[in-house]
Design an enzyme around this catalytic site. Structure first.
Site, PDB file in Angstrom:
ATOM      1  N   GLY A  78       0.787  -1.229   0.000  1.00 51.01           N
ATOM      2  CA  GLY A  78       0.000   0.000   0.000  1.00 51.01           C
ATOM      3  C   GLY A  78       0.814   1.272   0.000  1.00 51.01           C
ATOM      4  O   GLY A  78       0.274   2.352   0.238  1.00 51.01           O
ATOM      5  N   GLY A  97      -1.847   0.068  -4.890  1.00 51.00           N
ATOM      6  CA  GLY A  97      -2.001  -0.255  -3.474  1.00 51.00           C
ATOM      7  C   GLY A  97      -2.263   0.980  -2.644  1.00 51.00           C
ATOM      8  O   GLY A  97      -3.131   0.981  -1.757  1.00 51.00           O
ATOM      9  N   THR A 109       7.520 -13.894  -3.644  1.00 47.73           N
ATOM     10  CA  THR A 109       6.917 -12.600  -3.301  1.00 47.73           C
ATOM     11  C   THR A 109       5.451 -12.525  -3.718  1.00 47.73           C
ATOM     12  O   THR A 109       4.590 -12.119  -2.934  1.00 47.73           O
ATOM     13  CB  THR A 109       7.703 -11.462  -3.979  1.00 47.73           C
ATOM     14  OG1 THR A 109       9.062 -11.520  -3.548  1.00 47.73           O
ATOM     15  CG2 THR A 109       7.111 -10.106  -3.635  1.00 47.73           C
ATOM     16  N   SER A 133      -3.175 -10.949 -12.497  1.00 45.82           N
ATOM     17  CA  SER A 133      -2.878 -10.229 -13.731  1.00 45.82           C
ATOM     18  C   SER A 133      -3.350 -11.055 -14.915  1.00 45.82           C
ATOM     19  O   SER A 133      -3.423 -12.295 -14.849  1.00 45.82           O
ATOM     20  CB  SER A 133      -1.373  -9.987 -13.867  1.00 45.82           C
ATOM     21  OG  SER A 133      -1.047  -9.513 -15.157  1.00 45.82           O
ATOM     22  N   TYR A 143      15.011 -20.746 -16.355  1.00 47.46           N
ATOM     23  CA  TYR A 143      14.238 -19.603 -15.856  1.00 47.46           C
ATOM     24  C   TYR A 143      13.980 -18.584 -16.962  1.00 47.46           C
ATOM     25  O   TYR A 143      14.863 -18.240 -17.746  1.00 47.46           O
ATOM     26  CB  TYR A 143      14.991 -18.934 -14.715  1.00 47.46           C
ATOM     27  CG  TYR A 143      14.315 -17.692 -14.153  1.00 47.46           C
ATOM     28  CD1 TYR A 143      13.246 -17.801 -13.271  1.00 47.46           C
ATOM     29  CD2 TYR A 143      14.767 -16.412 -14.505  1.00 47.46           C
ATOM     30  CE1 TYR A 143      12.641 -16.674 -12.746  1.00 47.46           C
ATOM     31  CE2 TYR A 143      14.164 -15.278 -13.982  1.00 47.46           C
ATOM     32  CZ  TYR A 143      13.090 -15.415 -13.110  1.00 47.46           C
ATOM     33  OH  TYR A 143      12.485 -14.294 -12.592  1.00 47.46           O
TER      34      TYR A 143
END
Length: 320
Positions: free
Chosen positions: A41, A46, A140, A174, A196
């Protein structure tokens, strides 16, 4: 229909569309009996989400990594809304230790919890492992929120039961959830450096947000808990996307100018799903431009969602 609505601004069945703002979609809502925790936020959508929740009367707890930025957001909100109730807790979602400390701090405040907005995220990162040895975007964007939600879930259940007010959990995902690895979630290669891909890893983490919301919604329905769980796509935000290439961003914006949203528009779907009375009892759905939208086949896969849940539980317990 989602992209057409985004490009044209056509309002959907909800009465809102891509041009709607966070204030417009919450107009007339009284959130004065609600307490909300918003991750990430301290900036972007946010911060706008926190502002609008406070504007509607909610007690808002901003959980953020950057405490200075969070305090600046708090001050801006209080300057605009003198009656705003804002608290701040430090949260680094890439650290399971920090997630546990954040949850412990919130619970020590002896507050109710009606709304949990899992908003924070990172994107397109070079390959990095967290202190827990987990790929950074997965840790995350998904695992940190998975653990935080789990640690605060009993508080949300007790709040909903004692107040009779429906709790809502909102996972900010998303449209990129459709752009992931072929198997959806690479359970055996989450930390694999050789294969990756930063874009696909981001899509994988955003797919995990949808699957987490869907599986949690199913579990809470089975318990007859008065809590809904939904996920959403906030929209393309000009300040947050493609910062790594200014030239590419300018070219991309030139050809897709109709698809860009400003921050109040980008936060609208989050605020709509969190507060709008028309969504009372609606759970396990995915929203875009304040309207329910379809997801990828991977996101509909209940077996994949259950497997993600089980493996996520093991990962957070292993790193306890």
């Amino acid at each position: 229909m989602g992209l057409l609505r985004l490009a044209t601004g056509i309002r959907g069945p909800s009465g809102f569309g891509s041009g709607s703002t966070s204030e417009q979609v919450t107009e007339g809502v009284d959130a004065s009996r609600l307490t909300a925790l918003v991750t990430g936020g301290s900036s972007g959508i946010g911060a706008e989400t926190a502002r609008v929740l406070a504007l509607r009367g909610a007690h808002v707890i901003i959980a953020a990594r950057n405490m200075q930025a969070a305090n600046e957001v708090k001050q801006r909100i209080v300057d605009e809304i003198p009656s705003a109730k804002i608290d701040i807790i430090q949260l680094e979602l890439g650290s399971l230790k920090s997630v546990r400390a954040c949850a412990e701090k919130f619970l020590s405040m002896n507050l109710p919890l009606n709304l949990l907005i899992n908003n924070a995220g990172i994107m397109f990162c070079p390959y990095t492992l967290t202190e827990d040895g987990i790929e950074m975007q997965f840790a995350t964007n998904h695992l940190g929120h998975f653990l935080l939600t789990d640690l605060l879930l009993e508080k949300m259940k007790s709040t909903a039961k004692s107040t009779g007010i429906e709790g809502r959990i909102v996972n900010v995902s998303s449209l990129a959830h459709v752009n992931t690895y072929p198997e959806g979630i690479r359970f055996d290669k989450i930390n694999d450096k050789d294969t990756y891909n930063d874009k696909l890893a981001y899509g994988q983490s955003k797919l995990a947000n949808v699957l987490h919301a869907n599986e949690l919604a199913r579990r809470l329905q089975a318990e007859d808990a008065n809590i809904t769980v939904n996920s959403l796509h906030p929209g393309l935000i000009t300040t947050n996307l493609m910062r790594h290439s200014l030239l590419l961003m300018r070219v991309f914006r030139f050809f897709t100018y109709m698809l860009w949203k400003n921050v109040p528009q980008g936060a609208a779907t989050t605020c709509y799903v969190a507060l709008h009375p028309n969504l009372r009892g609606v759970t396990g759905k995915y929203f875009d431009d304040c309207n329910e939208e379809d997801t990828s086949n991977h996101a509909k896969d209940e077996e994949l969602a259950r497997k993600l849940w089980d493996i996520s539980e093991k990962m957070v317990k292993t790193n306890k």
